[in-house]
Enzyme design. Structure first.
Site, PDB file in Angstrom:
ATOM      1  N   ASP A 132       0.760  -1.142  -0.112  1.00 35.95           N
ATOM      2  CA  ASP A 132      -0.102  -0.111   0.016  1.00 35.95           C
ATOM      3  C   ASP A 132       1.201   1.240   0.165  1.00 35.95           C
ATOM      4  O   ASP A 132       1.891   1.241   0.889  1.00 35.95           O
ATOM      5  CB  ASP A 132      -0.896  -0.086   1.157  1.00 35.95           C
ATOM      6  CG  ASP A 132      -2.091  -1.044   1.308  1.00 35.95           C
ATOM      7  OD1 ASP A 132      -2.521  -1.384   0.333  1.00 35.95           O
ATOM      8  OD2 ASP A 132      -2.497  -1.152   2.279  1.00 35.95           O
ATOM      9  N   ARG A 182      -1.502  -0.789  -8.470  1.00 38.91           N
ATOM     10  CA  ARG A 182      -2.627  -0.444  -8.051  1.00 38.91           C
ATOM     11  C   ARG A 182      -2.606   0.996  -8.342  1.00 38.91           C
ATOM     12  O   ARG A 182      -1.947   1.663  -7.669  1.00 38.91           O
ATOM     13  CB  ARG A 182      -3.326  -0.751  -6.765  1.00 38.91           C
ATOM     14  CG  ARG A 182      -4.347  -0.393  -6.114  1.00 38.91           C
ATOM     15  CD  ARG A 182      -4.597  -0.329  -4.658  1.00 38.91           C
ATOM     16  NE  ARG A 182      -4.718  -1.763  -4.135  1.00 38.91           N
ATOM     17  CZ  ARG A 182      -4.526  -1.977  -2.862  1.00 38.91           C
ATOM     18  NH1 ARG A 182      -3.943  -0.857  -2.008  1.00 38.91           N
ATOM     19  NH2 ARG A 182      -4.382  -3.150  -2.347  1.00 38.91           N
TER      20      ARG A 182
HETATM   21  P1  FDA Z   1     -13.933   9.688  -5.251  1.00 38.62           P
HETATM   22  O1  FDA Z   1     -13.352  10.069  -3.783  1.00 38.62           O
HETATM   23  O2  FDA Z   1     -14.067  10.646  -6.107  1.00 38.62           O
HETATM   24  O3  FDA Z   1     -15.167   9.117  -4.961  1.00 38.62           O
HETATM   25  C1  FDA Z   1     -16.100   8.581  -5.756  1.00 38.62           C
HETATM   26  C2  FDA Z   1     -17.378   8.022  -5.365  1.00 38.62           C
HETATM   27  O4  FDA Z   1     -16.900   6.684  -4.439  1.00 38.62           O
HETATM   28  C3  FDA Z   1     -18.062   9.084  -4.248  1.00 38.62           C
HETATM   29  O5  FDA Z   1     -18.700   9.730  -4.663  1.00 38.62           O
HETATM   30  C4  FDA Z   1     -18.784   7.947  -3.388  1.00 38.62           C
HETATM   31  O6  FDA Z   1     -20.192   7.532  -3.955  1.00 38.62           O
HETATM   32  C5  FDA Z   1     -18.085   6.685  -3.254  1.00 38.62           C
HETATM   33  N1  FDA Z   1     -17.070   6.741  -2.215  1.00 38.62           N
HETATM   34  C6  FDA Z   1     -15.624   6.890  -2.076  1.00 38.62           C
HETATM   35  N2  FDA Z   1     -15.152   6.753  -0.932  1.00 38.62           N
HETATM   36  C7  FDA Z   1     -16.311   6.700  -0.250  1.00 38.62           C
HETATM   37  C8  FDA Z   1     -16.243   6.090   1.169  1.00 38.62           C
HETATM   38  N3  FDA Z   1     -15.277   6.522   2.244  1.00 38.62           N
HETATM   39  N4  FDA Z   1     -17.466   5.749   1.854  1.00 38.62           N
HETATM   40  C9  FDA Z   1     -18.563   5.879   1.055  1.00 38.62           C
HETATM   41  N5  FDA Z   1     -18.683   6.166  -0.173  1.00 38.62           N
HETATM   42  C10 FDA Z   1     -17.237   6.514  -0.845  1.00 38.62           C
HETATM   43  N6  FDA Z   1      -5.311   5.366  -0.846  1.00 38.62           N
HETATM   44  C11 FDA Z   1      -3.758   5.380  -0.651  1.00 38.62           C
HETATM   45  O7  FDA Z   1      -3.479   6.579  -0.406  1.00 38.62           O
HETATM   46  N7  FDA Z   1      -2.821   4.271  -0.798  1.00 38.62           N
HETATM   47  C12 FDA Z   1      -3.442   3.265  -0.922  1.00 38.62           C
HETATM   48  O8  FDA Z   1      -2.523   2.260  -0.718  1.00 38.62           O
HETATM   49  C13 FDA Z   1      -4.780   2.987  -1.147  1.00 38.62           C
HETATM   50  N8  FDA Z   1      -5.400   1.714  -1.307  1.00 38.62           N
HETATM   51  C14 FDA Z   1      -6.412   1.355  -1.877  1.00 38.62           C
HETATM   52  C15 FDA Z   1      -7.001   0.473  -2.160  1.00 38.62           C
HETATM   53  C16 FDA Z   1      -8.448   0.243  -2.785  1.00 38.62           C
HETATM   54  C17 FDA Z   1      -8.773  -1.182  -3.177  1.00 38.62           C
HETATM   55  C18 FDA Z   1      -9.218   1.624  -2.917  1.00 38.62           C
HETATM   56  C19 FDA Z   1     -10.483   1.326  -3.416  1.00 38.62           C
HETATM   57  C20 FDA Z   1      -8.798   2.393  -2.549  1.00 38.62           C
HETATM   58  C21 FDA Z   1      -7.407   2.595  -1.829  1.00 38.62           C
HETATM   59  N9  FDA Z   1      -7.003   4.009  -1.556  1.00 38.62           N
HETATM   60  C22 FDA Z   1      -5.699   4.198  -1.303  1.00 38.62           C
HETATM   61  C23 FDA Z   1      -7.930   4.898  -1.309  1.00 38.62           C
HETATM   62  C24 FDA Z   1      -8.037   6.093  -2.541  1.00 38.62           C
HETATM   63  O9  FDA Z   1      -6.757   6.559  -2.447  1.00 38.62           O
HETATM   64  C25 FDA Z   1      -9.094   7.176  -2.266  1.00 38.62           C
HETATM   65  O10 FDA Z   1      -9.138   7.817  -1.079  1.00 38.62           O
HETATM   66  C26 FDA Z   1     -10.497   6.348  -2.217  1.00 38.62           C
HETATM   67  O11 FDA Z   1     -10.570   5.295  -3.224  1.00 38.62           O
HETATM   68  C27 FDA Z   1     -11.558   7.140  -2.543  1.00 38.62           C
HETATM   69  O12 FDA Z   1     -11.634   7.757  -4.087  1.00 38.62           O
HETATM   70  P2  FDA Z   1     -12.262   7.361  -5.290  1.00 38.62           P
HETATM   71  O13 FDA Z   1     -11.484   6.955  -6.379  1.00 38.62           O
HETATM   72  O14 FDA Z   1     -13.123   6.132  -4.692  1.00 38.62           O
HETATM   73  O15 FDA Z   1     -13.136   8.422  -5.709  1.00 38.62           O
END
Ligand code: FDA
Length: 304
Positions: A132, A182
């Site tokens: 991560d 990832r």
């Molecule tokens: P965005 O934040 O734009 O969200 C899009 C939509 O997704 C929102 O409108 C909502 O509907 C939904 N959503 C997002 N987060 C939500 C929440 N917490 N609760 C409810 N709904 C939510 N980061 C990092 O810095 N280091 C890492 O190693 C990882 N590893 C990782 C693994 C996996 C499998 C995922 C999915 C994410 C990570 N992350 C991470 C976190 C990543 O950086 C990011 O903060 C989150 O995925 C939220 O961003 P989105 O891409 O989902 O888009």
């Protein structure tokens, strides 16, 4: 208001006393929506159910604030036991972990030797381990570790965050290693000196790196709940004839279940990130920071 709440959750999540206090009280305030349980056995049951619905998993033993060698060794043991449990139960899951949980802040060599033990065991089982990405202060050293490990192991991958200015260059540099990456937007509070402050710029950069890494022919995990990013990826792979076994979608346990199931039914590989362990508080706070609307969900659970 939203920014204030985001900053507040990020700060509480980093607070050692709050984390210690939470540990004593067990999974509370709705944290069980995002965390599979406190024990390996509980997490394996969650993996089994996800597998039954067509999703694969990456298990993460949560460990924050590792500050002694003994704690780093204990955390390493938990990773080794998780790999054993995956193999013994026959569930479909790999492992994710953080370099600080293996002792990176104590001594890089300690962290490396712990990581080698974990990768050796994973290799025995034919399994894969992903590093991560943590906050910016740990970015370069995590990439250095990855590069070094990649010389010996092909069952290791890492995470790259779209919000950092350096990321495009990192994607280019990692191409020579055919890195299994990832790609995420990024979850930590970073200075505008190193990261895009505006969401629209992060989103644009995210699309750019998805395209670069996929078109470079490397395995790509698009880890996002953002439907725009998912549609973008689907369109891109269609246009360029990239087969489904060259990429996967990843989402967090407890978030956008419906979307996860929809992607599975469309024939895409979906991997759910399933965290477990007693050290759940910091992870839980980062999830609240991402989406302060989740606070209503927490408040409801407090009065249950
Ligand atoms: P965005 O934040 O734009 O969200 C899009 C939509 O997704 C929102 O409108 C909502 O509907 C939904 N959503 C997002 N987060 C939500 C929440 N917490 N609760 C409810 N709904 C939510 N980061 C990092 O810095 N280091 C890492 O190693 C990882 N590893 C990782 C693994 C996996 C499998 C995922 C999915 C994410 C990570 N992350 C991470 C976190 C990543 O950086 C990011 O903060 C989150 O995925 C939220 O961003 P989105 O891409 O989902 O888009």
């Amino acid at each position: 208001m939203e920014v204030l709440m985001r900053n507040m959750f990020q700060a509480i999540g980093k607070n050692r006393s709050a984390n210690q206090l939470a540990k004593r009280y067990g999974l509370r305030f709705g944290a069980a929506r995002f965390v599979a349980g406190e024990t390996i056995a509980q997490s394996i049951e969650v993996v089994r159910k996800l597998n039954q619905s067509g999703r694969v998993v990456t298990l993460d033993h949560l460990g924050e604030f590792i500050s002694t060698e003994a704690e780093a060794m204990e955390s390493t043991e938990m990773c080794l036991r998780t790999l054993d449990a995956i193999a013994e139960s026959g569930v479909q899951s790999n492992l994710s972990l953080k370099m600080t949980s293996l002792g990176l802040d104590i001594d890089k060599e300690l962290c490396m030797s712990n990581m080698r033990r974990i990768l050796d065991k994973a290799r025995e089982y034919g399994n894969f381990v992903r590093i991560d990405m943590e906050d910016y202060a740990h970015c370069q050293v995590s990439l250095d570790i990855y590069r070094e490990l990649r010389q010996t192991y092909d069952n290791v991958g890492i995470v790259i965050q779209a919000y950092l200015f350096r990321t495009e260059q990192d994607i280019q540099d990692l191409n020579e290693l055919q890195a299994n990456l990832r790609l995420v937007k990024g979850a930590y509070k970073e200075s505008p000196k190193v990261a895009f402050p505006e969401k629209k710029d992060v989103d644009e950069n995210y699309k750019k790196i998805i395209k670069m890494h996929l078109l470079n022919g490397n395995y790509t995990a698009v880890a996002s709940h953002d439907e725009n990013m998912i549609s973008f990826t689907k369109q891109l792979v269609k246009e360029h004839g990239i087969p489904n076994d060259r990429f996967e979608f990843q989402m967090l346990y407890g978030i956008c279940e419906e979307l996860q199931n929809r992607l599975v039914s469309e024939g895409y590989k979906v991997r759910v990130y399933v965290p477990y362990g007693i050290d759940w508080f910091g992870y839980f706070m980062r999830r609240l920071a991402e989406r302060p609307a989740n606070v209503w969900f927490v408040l409801k659970n407090m009065f249950k």
